[in-house]
Design a protein around this motif. Structure first.
Motif, mmCIF file in Angstrom:
data_model
loop_
_atom_site.group_PDB
_atom_site.id
_atom_site.type_symbol
_atom_site.label_atom_id
_atom_site.label_comp_id
_atom_site.label_asym_id
_atom_site.label_seq_id
_atom_site.Cartn_x
_atom_site.Cartn_y
_atom_site.Cartn_z
ATOM 1 N N THR A 154 0.689 -1.139 -0.247
ATOM 2 C CA THR A 154 -0.471 0.035 -0.045
ATOM 3 C C THR A 154 1.600 0.994 -0.105
ATOM 4 O O THR A 154 2.100 1.104 0.520
ATOM 5 C CB THR A 154 -0.829 0.606 1.493
ATOM 6 N N PRO A 155 0.136 2.276 -0.625
ATOM 7 C CA PRO A 155 1.170 3.615 -0.698
ATOM 8 C C PRO A 155 1.312 3.788 1.100
ATOM 9 O O PRO A 155 2.521 4.170 1.430
ATOM 10 C CB PRO A 155 0.328 5.116 -0.723
ATOM 11 N N ALA A 156 0.825 3.823 2.121
ATOM 12 C CA ALA A 156 1.477 3.831 3.688
ATOM 13 C C ALA A 156 3.064 2.525 4.092
ATOM 14 O O ALA A 156 3.731 3.590 4.599
ATOM 15 C CB ALA A 156 0.651 3.742 4.407
ATOM 16 N N GLN A 157 2.694 1.405 3.679
ATOM 17 C CA GLN A 157 3.487 1.006 3.212
ATOM 18 C C GLN A 157 4.772 0.606 2.565
ATOM 19 O O GLN A 157 6.335 1.013 3.359
ATOM 20 C CB GLN A 157 3.015 -0.404 3.062
ATOM 21 N N LYS A 158 4.599 1.679 1.699
ATOM 22 C CA LYS A 158 5.803 2.123 0.483
ATOM 23 C C LYS A 158 6.850 2.872 1.576
ATOM 24 O O LYS A 158 7.879 3.136 1.469
ATOM 25 C CB LYS A 158 5.593 2.568 -0.815
ATOM 26 N N ARG A 159 5.744 3.973 1.417
ATOM 27 C CA ARG A 159 6.151 5.395 2.294
ATOM 28 C C ARG A 159 7.236 5.187 3.698
ATOM 29 O O ARG A 159 8.013 5.125 3.473
ATOM 30 C CB ARG A 159 5.544 6.332 3.190
ATOM 31 N N ALA A 160 6.692 3.968 4.748
ATOM 32 C CA ALA A 160 7.004 3.547 5.786
ATOM 33 C C ALA A 160 8.332 2.535 5.068
ATOM 34 O O ALA A 160 9.893 2.581 5.816
ATOM 35 C CB ALA A 160 6.571 1.776 6.369
ATOM 36 N N LYS A 161 9.184 1.127 4.473
ATOM 37 C CA LYS A 161 9.828 1.027 3.856
ATOM 38 C C LYS A 161 10.906 2.267 3.378
ATOM 39 O O LYS A 161 11.794 1.603 3.367
ATOM 40 C CB LYS A 161 9.662 0.195 3.161
ATOM 41 N N LYS A 162 10.317 3.211 2.607
ATOM 42 C CA LYS A 162 11.161 4.045 2.024
ATOM 43 C C LYS A 162 12.332 4.711 3.083
ATOM 44 O O LYS A 162 13.369 5.304 3.464
ATOM 45 C CB LYS A 162 11.041 5.069 1.569
#
Length: 50
Positions: free
Chosen positions: A9-17
């Motif tokens: 999800t976009p939130a997971q992508k941000r957290a990973k980044k």
């Protein structure tokens, strides 16, 4: 048959980044005895190690 991977999800992508950026700030990769290893970055003042 291979399992289909779910997209992040976009939130997971941000957290990973953000986690990756934090690791890059905290650690650096160097070669020791012919192997690549992760070590803590030396402390710096305005980007200059002391």
């Amino acid at each position: 048959m291979a399992k289909v991977k779910k997209k992040l999800t976009p939130a997971q992508k941000r957290a990973k980044k953000a986690a990756k950026a934090e690791r890059q700030k905290k650690y650096q990769w160097v070669f020791m005895n012919g192997k690549q290893v992760r070590i803590k970055r030396p402390p710096t003042v305005d980007g200059i190690p002391f």
